[in-house]
Write a protein that holds these residues in place. Structure first.
Motif, PDB file in Angstrom:
ATOM      1  N   HIS A 110      14.146   7.377 -79.510  1.00  0.00           N
ATOM      2  CA  HIS A 110      14.461   8.757 -79.895  1.00  0.00           C
ATOM      3  C   HIS A 110      13.253   9.652 -79.618  1.00  0.00           C
ATOM      4  O   HIS A 110      12.146   9.367 -80.066  1.00  0.00           O
ATOM      5  CB  HIS A 110      14.831   8.827 -81.376  1.00  0.00           C
ATOM      6  CG  HIS A 110      15.127  10.217 -81.832  1.00  0.00           C
ATOM      7  ND1 HIS A 110      16.023  11.028 -81.163  1.00  0.00           N
ATOM      8  CD2 HIS A 110      14.639  10.968 -82.859  1.00  0.00           C
ATOM      9  CE1 HIS A 110      16.086  12.213 -81.771  1.00  0.00           C
ATOM     10  NE2 HIS A 110      15.250  12.192 -82.794  1.00  0.00           N
TER      11      HIS A 110
ATOM     12  N   HIS B 235      20.326   7.228 -81.134  1.00  0.00           N
ATOM     13  CA  HIS B 235      21.723   6.930 -81.464  1.00  0.00           C
ATOM     14  C   HIS B 235      22.592   7.327 -80.261  1.00  0.00           C
ATOM     15  O   HIS B 235      23.179   8.398 -80.231  1.00  0.00           O
ATOM     16  CB  HIS B 235      22.156   7.692 -82.712  1.00  0.00           C
ATOM     17  CG  HIS B 235      21.447   7.239 -83.943  1.00  0.00           C
ATOM     18  ND1 HIS B 235      21.795   6.098 -84.632  1.00  0.00           N
ATOM     19  CD2 HIS B 235      20.382   7.750 -84.606  1.00  0.00           C
ATOM     20  CE1 HIS B 235      20.985   5.927 -85.659  1.00  0.00           C
ATOM     21  NE2 HIS B 235      20.124   6.922 -85.668  1.00  0.00           N
TER      22      HIS B 235
ATOM     23  N   ALA C 273      25.238   5.765 -79.316  1.00  0.00           N
ATOM     24  CA  ALA C 273      26.638   5.441 -79.611  1.00  0.00           C
ATOM     25  C   ALA C 273      26.813   5.466 -81.120  1.00  0.00           C
ATOM     26  O   ALA C 273      25.845   5.560 -81.868  1.00  0.00           O
ATOM     27  CB  ALA C 273      26.979   4.060 -79.047  1.00  0.00           C
TER      28      ALA C 273
ATOM     29  N   CYS D 252      28.110   9.410 -85.676  1.00  0.00           N
ATOM     30  CA  CYS D 252      26.942  10.012 -86.335  1.00  0.00           C
ATOM     31  C   CYS D 252      26.499  11.242 -85.537  1.00  0.00           C
ATOM     32  O   CYS D 252      27.080  11.553 -84.493  1.00  0.00           O
ATOM     33  CB  CYS D 252      25.802   9.002 -86.400  1.00  0.00           C
ATOM     34  SG  CYS D 252      25.175   8.489 -84.795  1.00  0.00           S
TER      35      CYS D 252
ATOM     36  N   ARG E 140      24.669  12.484 -82.898  1.00  0.00           N
ATOM     37  CA  ARG E 140      24.177  11.745 -81.733  1.00  0.00           C
ATOM     38  C   ARG E 140      22.971  12.402 -81.059  1.00  0.00           C
ATOM     39  O   ARG E 140      22.110  11.722 -80.512  1.00  0.00           O
ATOM     40  CB  ARG E 140      25.290  11.664 -80.695  1.00  0.00           C
ATOM     41  CG  ARG E 140      26.438  10.776 -81.058  1.00  0.00           C
ATOM     42  CD  ARG E 140      26.203   9.372 -80.537  1.00  0.00           C
ATOM     43  NE  ARG E 140      27.449   8.660 -80.551  1.00  0.00           N
ATOM     44  CZ  ARG E 140      28.286   8.594 -79.512  1.00  0.00           C
ATOM     45  NH1 ARG E 140      27.994   9.226 -78.390  1.00  0.00           N
ATOM     46  NH2 ARG E 140      29.391   7.915 -79.606  1.00  0.00           N
ATOM     47  N   SER E 141      22.991  13.749 -81.033  1.00  0.00           N
ATOM     48  CA  SER E 141      21.902  14.397 -80.304  1.00  0.00           C
ATOM     49  C   SER E 141      21.753  15.842 -80.754  1.00  0.00           C
ATOM     50  O   SER E 141      22.714  16.480 -81.176  1.00  0.00           O
ATOM     51  CB  SER E 141      22.158  14.357 -78.785  1.00  0.00           C
ATOM     52  OG  SER E 141      23.356  15.036 -78.479  1.00  0.00           O
TER      53      SER E 141
ATOM     54  N   TYR F 202      19.579  14.048 -87.525  1.00  0.00           N
ATOM     55  CA  TYR F 202      19.752  13.062 -86.461  1.00  0.00           C
ATOM     56  C   TYR F 202      20.135  11.693 -87.032  1.00  0.00           C
ATOM     57  O   TYR F 202      19.480  11.170 -87.926  1.00  0.00           O
ATOM     58  CB  TYR F 202      18.483  12.947 -85.614  1.00  0.00           C
ATOM     59  CG  TYR F 202      18.683  12.072 -84.417  1.00  0.00           C
ATOM     60  CD1 TYR F 202      19.528  12.481 -83.392  1.00  0.00           C
ATOM     61  CD2 TYR F 202      18.099  10.819 -84.325  1.00  0.00           C
ATOM     62  CE1 TYR F 202      19.758  11.671 -82.300  1.00  0.00           C
ATOM     63  CE2 TYR F 202      18.317   9.998 -83.241  1.00  0.00           C
ATOM     64  CZ  TYR F 202      19.160  10.435 -82.232  1.00  0.00           C
ATOM     65  OH  TYR F 202      19.399   9.631 -81.158  1.00  0.00           O
TER      66      TYR F 202
ATOM     67  N   LYS G 160      31.585  11.253 -83.782  1.00  0.00           N
ATOM     68  CA  LYS G 160      30.288  11.656 -83.219  1.00  0.00           C
ATOM     69  C   LYS G 160      30.162  13.174 -83.260  1.00  0.00           C
ATOM     70  O   LYS G 160      31.183  13.899 -83.228  1.00  0.00           O
ATOM     71  CB  LYS G 160      30.141  11.136 -81.795  1.00  0.00           C
ATOM     72  CG  LYS G 160      31.107  11.705 -80.809  1.00  0.00           C
ATOM     73  CD  LYS G 160      30.817  11.101 -79.434  1.00  0.00           C
ATOM     74  CE  LYS G 160      31.846  11.528 -78.424  1.00  0.00           C
ATOM     75  NZ  LYS G 160      31.651  10.951 -77.101  1.00  0.00           N
TER      76      LYS G 160
ATOM     77  N   LYS H 211      27.570  16.430 -81.778  1.00  0.00           N
ATOM     78  CA  LYS H 211      26.428  16.842 -80.966  1.00  0.00           C
ATOM     79  C   LYS H 211      26.084  18.295 -81.271  1.00  0.00           C
ATOM     80  O   LYS H 211      26.977  19.117 -81.493  1.00  0.00           O
ATOM     81  CB  LYS H 211      26.737  16.666 -79.470  1.00  0.00           C
ATOM     82  CG  LYS H 211      27.017  15.220 -79.113  1.00  0.00           C
ATOM     83  CD  LYS H 211      27.300  15.041 -77.650  1.00  0.00           C
ATOM     84  CE  LYS H 211      27.561  13.568 -77.356  1.00  0.00           C
ATOM     85  NZ  LYS H 211      27.819  13.306 -75.925  1.00  0.00           N
TER      86      LYS H 211
END
Ligand code: SF4
Length: 218
Positions: free
Chosen positions: A24, A81, A83, A86, A88-89, A118, A125, A127
């Protein structure tokens, strides 16, 4: 074909034998020594390639399964992360920190969002994209939560997505201060976490209706 080993942040590759891992890197911003360390460790474990990803990661590609534990011990970084259900980015453009066109501090607010959210577990997911001006270099409009700076503050969009069901985000708020924008994102995530069942944010908003969603968040 080898399976992903998400506990080790390892994604199986097309050759069926090796894995890609990505540490990360908040906002994709790393100093020279940090980058050199990643390169040295990739070389030590005979990586096939380093791949810069769309989520501002550096993927180390072609690692043997027996090397994964030692590689992470050497890196001393957390796995990204890539995948899972959660956050993810958090994609961040250079904003007023580095870019002459920046109108708001996307790095400052983006790093706070990254630190706070994060990897947070969610119904699907999610973003986040933060752009420092309307040129939209972080592509916030196709993120579940998009934040874009103007001369008057931050605008927030919700429900954007790329991939299998592409869609543009819809404007939820305009002209927010840093604190108001951070607070709004908190409330979006908390509401989504409590009320959605496995749907992406945009689909969840479609289900309950945008006006109801907006009223609940305000
Ligand atoms: S979105 Fe604006 S501030 Fe951010 S990198 Fe692009 S031009 Fe610069």
């Amino acid at each position: 074909m080898a399976k992903d080993m998400l506990g080790k942040g390892a994604i199986s590759q097309r050759d069926g034998k090796t894995f890609a891992v990505a540490p990360h890197i908040s906002g994709g911003i790393i100093d020279v020594a940090g980058l050199r360390k990643i390169v040295d460790i990739a070389e030590k474990y005979n990586a096939q390639a380093l791949k810069l990803t769309s989520a501002q990661r550096i993927a180390i590609v072609g690692i043997k399964p027996e090397d994964l534990d030692n590689l992470w011990d050497d890196l001393q970084m957390k796995p990204a992360h890539a995948a899972g259900l959660c956050v993810r980015s958090v994609k961040i453009c250079p904003g007023t920190t580095f870019c002459k066109k920046g109108q708001q501090d996307s790095v400052g607010i983006g790093l706070k969002l990254d630190e706070k959210n994060y990897g947070k577990e969610l119904p699907s997911k999610l973003k986040i994209g933060v752009s420092g001006c309307l040129n939209s270099c972080s592509e916030h409009i196709i993120k579940d939560i998009g934040i874009v700076g103007t001369s008057k503050g931050w605008n927030i969009t919700v429900g954007g997505s790329a991939g299998l069901k592409p869609r543009l985000g819809v404007t939820l708020n305009e002209n927010l201060s840093d604190e108001e924008a951070l607070d709004t994102v908190d409330r979006i995530i908390e509401y989504y976490k409590r009320h959605s069942k496995k749907k992406r944010l945009g689909e969840f908003i479609d289900e309950i209706g945008f006006e109801k969603f907006k009223a609940e968040i305000q």
